[in-house]
Design a protein around this motif. Structure first.
Motif, PDB file in Angstrom:
ATOM      1  N   ARG A 138     -19.465   5.477 -15.094  1.00 43.48           N
ATOM      2  CA  ARG A 138     -19.215   6.068 -13.779  1.00 43.48           C
ATOM      3  C   ARG A 138     -17.975   6.940 -13.886  1.00 43.48           C
ATOM      4  O   ARG A 138     -16.902   6.490 -14.300  1.00 43.48           O
ATOM      5  CB  ARG A 138     -19.005   4.969 -12.732  1.00 43.48           C
ATOM      6  N   SER A 181     -22.784   9.650 -12.764  1.00 44.16           N
ATOM      7  CA  SER A 181     -23.007   8.737 -13.883  1.00 44.16           C
ATOM      8  C   SER A 181     -23.517   9.509 -15.088  1.00 44.16           C
ATOM      9  O   SER A 181     -24.254  10.490 -14.952  1.00 44.16           O
ATOM     10  CB  SER A 181     -24.036   7.664 -13.504  1.00 44.16           C
ATOM     11  N   HIS A 235     -18.355  11.917  -7.657  1.00 47.03           N
ATOM     12  CA  HIS A 235     -18.675  10.794  -8.533  1.00 47.03           C
ATOM     13  C   HIS A 235     -20.054  11.022  -9.139  1.00 47.03           C
ATOM     14  O   HIS A 235     -20.948  11.559  -8.497  1.00 47.03           O
ATOM     15  CB  HIS A 235     -18.693   9.477  -7.743  1.00 47.03           C
ATOM     16  N   GLU A 286     -21.279  11.862  -4.138  1.00 49.15           N
ATOM     17  CA  GLU A 286     -22.056  11.495  -5.321  1.00 49.15           C
ATOM     18  C   GLU A 286     -22.875  12.666  -5.813  1.00 49.15           C
ATOM     19  O   GLU A 286     -23.482  13.385  -5.027  1.00 49.15           O
ATOM     20  CB  GLU A 286     -23.000  10.331  -4.954  1.00 49.15           C
TER      21      GLU A 286
END
Length: 540
Positions: A150, A160, A158, A3
């Protein structure tokens, strides 16, 4: 899962960087909106898919400043001749005659990889547009004022991002459409075809038809298209029992092309099997998520309108989104997007289907009846149709509440004398909301004065060639003068996408139209309720 921290905020997230997404991003960039474009692919597809565009689309390219860059990859579309069961000419689809109504060749062919590269270059030229390739959309979550997206980067990270609106231009299998829960309606057309593109050697070109052609032979219908330079395309109907993947093999492709070419006559550029569908999304909007292009509709390719439809979507949506993002109109203006574009797509697809079903007739007796009927429709001669008459107007949406002549049609673009040179009208007036007045009308001055009261609209008088009128542009070919006369009007209000909002025959009718523009753009209920009250003063 790896992330990345934080979320970046944009005005618009465009998912998909094909022609529709690139045009949307370029127009949003020019209008100053912070735009992120993502695409899971990393480069322009190097094979041709779309091959045709029309004068409406080229007009938008010109408005974007792209005409000069794109012109080397564009040529006029030849007429399309339709041949019946016995090889006889039954129908000819051609262009309208000069002077051309929008100022450009009405129908064109183009090389998609080169044009798409120019569209991308244009979009990325704006500092407020960020393009990220090799990025996949995973999910969208809407909040009252934002959409959180996302994303998965090419390296597996990953993260956002948030945007005030999302436009899904991500193709027929659209992830955006699926996430938004927007269903597709089946318009009932499903046929297997093989599309073959060949770069033909100069020595073999002379043996090929001089015009594009539809061979309406029930044993195997075939379309032949003349592309730019030495590019030639065959669209060949596949028959029951034929395996689509096997038919793509070069040896099978050359067998199908044998009536025209041998393998020594050219380079096989692409052979791809498709099912020609007719589909349209039930709704093109879910809150702050909208879809465009193949994500919203698919149609058979028989008059070359697939890409044109997607670019109409982008241009229709962007001018509305621009007003909403700038606080000039309420979010409800975006509801007109589905209303306008869905009906237009359904109506045009119906006409394309009718042509396609005529071409695809496999029953010999029915095909002979078709040939006889088409010839009868032409008075015993091959029926002549123009591609331009096939394209419908807008029927409903952000248009005048009262039916007026030419409402919802494309406004013409004459050549006008300006500053000692001859220019196309858009180059002089720009492409925002505009009022055009017949400069020879006795009411021209009154009309222009009314237009000056509306801050959203620029007002211009245009006079016919050879009639020098004060404060009026002079056209050179009387395209607009003929248009005013044909519709019996002396003024037209035109939207940023060049569709006619409404027309007027006198100052009183124009005053009503201007009130109507205020109501529809500002979405003020009190204004709408009082639109018919002639004593009401216009909101500045």
């Amino acid at each position: 899962m790896t992330e990345r921290a934080g979320a970046t905020d944009y005005d618009v997230l465009v998912v998909g960087f094909g022609p529709t997404g690139a045009v949307a991003a370029g127009q949003l960039g020019r209008l100053g909106h912070r735009t992120l474009v993502i695409d899971r692919l990393t480069a322009v597809y190097d094979k041709p898919r779309a091959i045709a565009l029309d004068h409406e689309i080229f007009r938008h390219f010109d408005n974007m400043g792209l005409a000069e860059a794109i012109s080397p990859f564009v040529e006029p579309f030849t007429a399309s001749e339709h041949f019946g069961v016995d090889g006889q000419l039954i129908r000819r689809i051609d262009m309208v005659a000069k002077p051309y109504p929008l100022g450009y060749t009405p129908s064109m062919v183009f090389s998609q990889p080169a044009v798409e590269a120019e569209l991308r270059r244009h979009a990325t030229s704006f500092s407020n547009v960020r393009v990220e390739l090799g990025v996949e959309l995973l999910d969208l979550v809407q909040t009252p004022d934002r959409v959180e997206a996302r994303l998965k980067d090419g390296d597996g990270w990953h993260r956002s991002v948030t945007a005030r609106y999302v436009i899904g231009c991500d193709g027929a299998a659209s992830t955006v459409r699926q996430i938004a829960g927007l269903d597709l309606e089946d318009l009932i057309f499903d046929e297997p075809w093989l599309v073959v593109d060949v770069r033909v050697k100069e020595s073999a070109l002379a043996r090929l038809p001089r015009c594009s052609a539809q061979f309406c032979n029930p044993s195997r219908p075939v379309s032949f298209l003349i592309g730019p330079n030495n590019h030639r395309r065959w669209e060949i109907m596949l028959l029951p029992g034929e395996d689509a993947r096997q038919m793509e093999r070069p040896d099978n492709v050359w067998k199908l092309l044998s009536p025209w070419l041998t393998p020594n006559d050219g380079e096989l550029w692409r052979a791809a099997s498709y099912r020609f569908h007719a589909l349209v999304a039930t709704d093109w909007r879910s809150g702050k998520i909208l879809i465009a292009g193949d994500a919203a509709h698919q149609q058979p390719p028989f008059i070359g309108q697939g890409m044109c439809q997607g670019l109409r979507d982008a241009t229709n949506l962007v001018w509305k989104l621009d007003r909403v993002l700038k606080g000039l109109s309420s979010d409800s203006l975006l509801d007109s997007y589905t209303v306008e574009r869905k009906q237009h797509v359904i109506e045009l697809t119906g006409k394309i289907k009718a042509i396609g079903q005529s071409i695809c007739e496999r029953d010999l007796a029915a095909a002979r009846r078709r040939d006889a009927q088409v010839l009868a429709d032409g008075g015993g001669k091959p029926l002549l149709v123009t591609r331009q008459e096939i394209i419908p107007p807008l029927r409903a949406g952000c248009l005048a509440s009262r039916e007026t002549p030419a409402r919802g049609s494309l406004f013409p673009q004459p050549r006008v004398a300006s500053g000692g040179t001859v220019r196309l009208l858009d180059g002089v007036t720009g492409s925002g909301w505009r009022l055009f007045v017949d400069g020879c009308s006795n009411d021209a001055a009154a009309m222009l004065s009314l237009g000056a009261l509306c801050p959203d609209i620029s007002a211009t008088a245009v006079a016919p060639a050879g009639t020098s009128r004060p404060n009026a542009l002079e056209e050179t070919e009387d395209v607009l003068a003929s248009w005013f006369a044909r519709h019996g009007v002396i003024a037209a209000i035109v939207r940023p996408d060049h569709y006619v909002f409404g027309t007027a025959r006198n100052p009183a009718e124009l005053d009503g139209l201007l009130r109507d523009v205020d109501a529809r753009l500002r979405d003020v209920p009190a204004m709408r309720d009082k639109i018919s009250d002639p004593k009401m003063e216009r909101t500045p």
